[in-house]
Design an enzyme around this catalytic site. Structure first.
Site, PDB file in Angstrom:
ATOM      1  N   GLY A 165       0.830  -1.197   0.000  1.00 48.17           N
ATOM      2  CA  GLY A 165       0.000   0.000   0.000  1.00 48.17           C
ATOM      3  C   GLY A 165       0.863   1.244   0.000  1.00 48.17           C
ATOM      4  N   TYR A 211     -13.916  -3.178  10.991  1.00 52.53           N
ATOM      5  CA  TYR A 211     -12.557  -2.666  10.808  1.00 52.53           C
ATOM      6  C   TYR A 211     -11.733  -2.909  12.071  1.00 52.53           C
ATOM      7  CZ  TYR A 211      -8.780   0.710  10.088  1.00 52.53           C
ATOM      8  OH  TYR A 211      -7.553   1.311   9.971  1.00 52.53           O
ATOM      9  N   LYS A 265      -8.215  -5.290  12.540  1.00 52.08           N
ATOM     10  CA  LYS A 265      -6.951  -4.790  13.067  1.00 52.08           C
ATOM     11  C   LYS A 265      -6.603  -5.448  14.399  1.00 52.08           C
ATOM     12  CE  LYS A 265      -5.817  -1.882   9.824  1.00 52.08           C
ATOM     13  NZ  LYS A 265      -4.565  -2.054   9.037  1.00 52.08           N
ATOM     14  N   ASP A 294      -2.433  -7.182  -6.422  1.00 55.17           N
ATOM     15  CA  ASP A 294      -3.537  -7.204  -5.478  1.00 55.17           C
ATOM     16  C   ASP A 294      -3.201  -8.259  -4.437  1.00 55.17           C
ATOM     17  OD1 ASP A 294      -5.868  -7.646  -4.053  1.00 55.17           O
ATOM     18  OD2 ASP A 294      -7.184  -7.554  -5.797  1.00 55.17           O
TER      19      ASP A 294
END
Length: 252
Positions: free
Chosen positions: A16, A153, A157, A61
């Site tokens: 990323g 989310y 994490k 990806d």
């Protein structure tokens, strides 16, 4: 900016790495003298091109089968080794628990958690023959606190936080250190998207700042500095740790 010695400089891979925190992290590691590769689904554009300089771009990806092994292989083919992996790629997700379709849950965990685990495994296989390395997982302040609509989310994490500790213990005999950085809110595309989804973005931002003891958002430079420390020889005795770069949010 330091010019890397291409005969001896360590090699870092930032996933990323073409936007948000990733660009700043990659630029900081370059400035610290590392040879840097970045990966993303699309090439860097605009200011990111200048910030990344001569960093190697590897398209991919991370959720596709075989992509982590291919990406690590391309980096090793180009530079001869891999010393640092920064698992920065991720996506934010907002939605009520009762409204989240299973497909969305799978997609969030596929990138935020499983891809990072697969990248860690691929990187470790490359690091072991060369004497070890450092892996840094990007978490979130939300990995240790609950916020309505961000539960999926948070869970993705939180799972990565647990994986970080387990991987640190398992890979320690190979001199591979595994740590994490847990940023607070900063002006990145993920946060901009979240603010844009709020009924009143200005009020949402003001409410957020009231919850931060230092009273400001994180900057990408704040986060990159923590990553750079964990990637450096100065952190040689640090593994299984998570550095909160959140202005005191999780210390309240």
């Amino acid at each position: 900016m330091t010019t890397p010695d291409h005969t001896s400089a360590r090699v870092a891979l930032v996933t990323g790495g073409t936007s948000g925190f990733g660009v700043e992290i990659a630029a900081r590691l370059r400035a610290d003298g590392m040879r840097v590769a970045v990966t993303g689904r699309r090439p860097p554009v605009g200011e990111a091109v200048e910030r990344l300089g001569d960093a190697l771009f590897v398209a991919g990806d991370l959720t596709e089968r075989g992509a982590p092994e291919r990406i690590v292989g391309e980096v090793v083919d180009a530079f001869g080794r891999l010393d640092v992996l920064v698992n920065n790629a991720g996506r934010r997700h907002a939605g009520l628990i009762v409204d989240n379709p299973v497909e969305e849950l799978v997609d969030v965990f596929a990138l935020n958690t499983i891809a990072a685990m697969a990248m860690t495994a691929a990187a470790a296989r490359a690091m072991i023959p060369t004497g070890g390395g450092a892996i840094i997982n990007m978490l979130s302040r939300l990995a240790s606190s609950g916020v309505p609509t961000l539960t999926t989310y948070t869970a993705s994490k939180g799972a990565l936080a647990a994986y970080t500790q387990g991987a640190a213990v398992e890979l320690a005999p190979h001199n591979i250190r595994v740590n994490a950085v847990a940023p607070g809110m900063a002006r990145t595309p993920l946060i901009e998207d979240w603010l844009a989804d709020q009924p009143n973005p200005d009020r949402a931002l003001a409410d957020t700042l009231r919850d931060i003891p230092l009273g400001r958002l994180a900057t990408p430079e704040d986060v990159a500095a923590a990553v750079a420390y964990l990637a450096s020889p100065e952190a040689a005795y640090v593994t299984g740790a998570s550095i909160a770069v959140d202005g005191g949010y999780t210390a309240r």
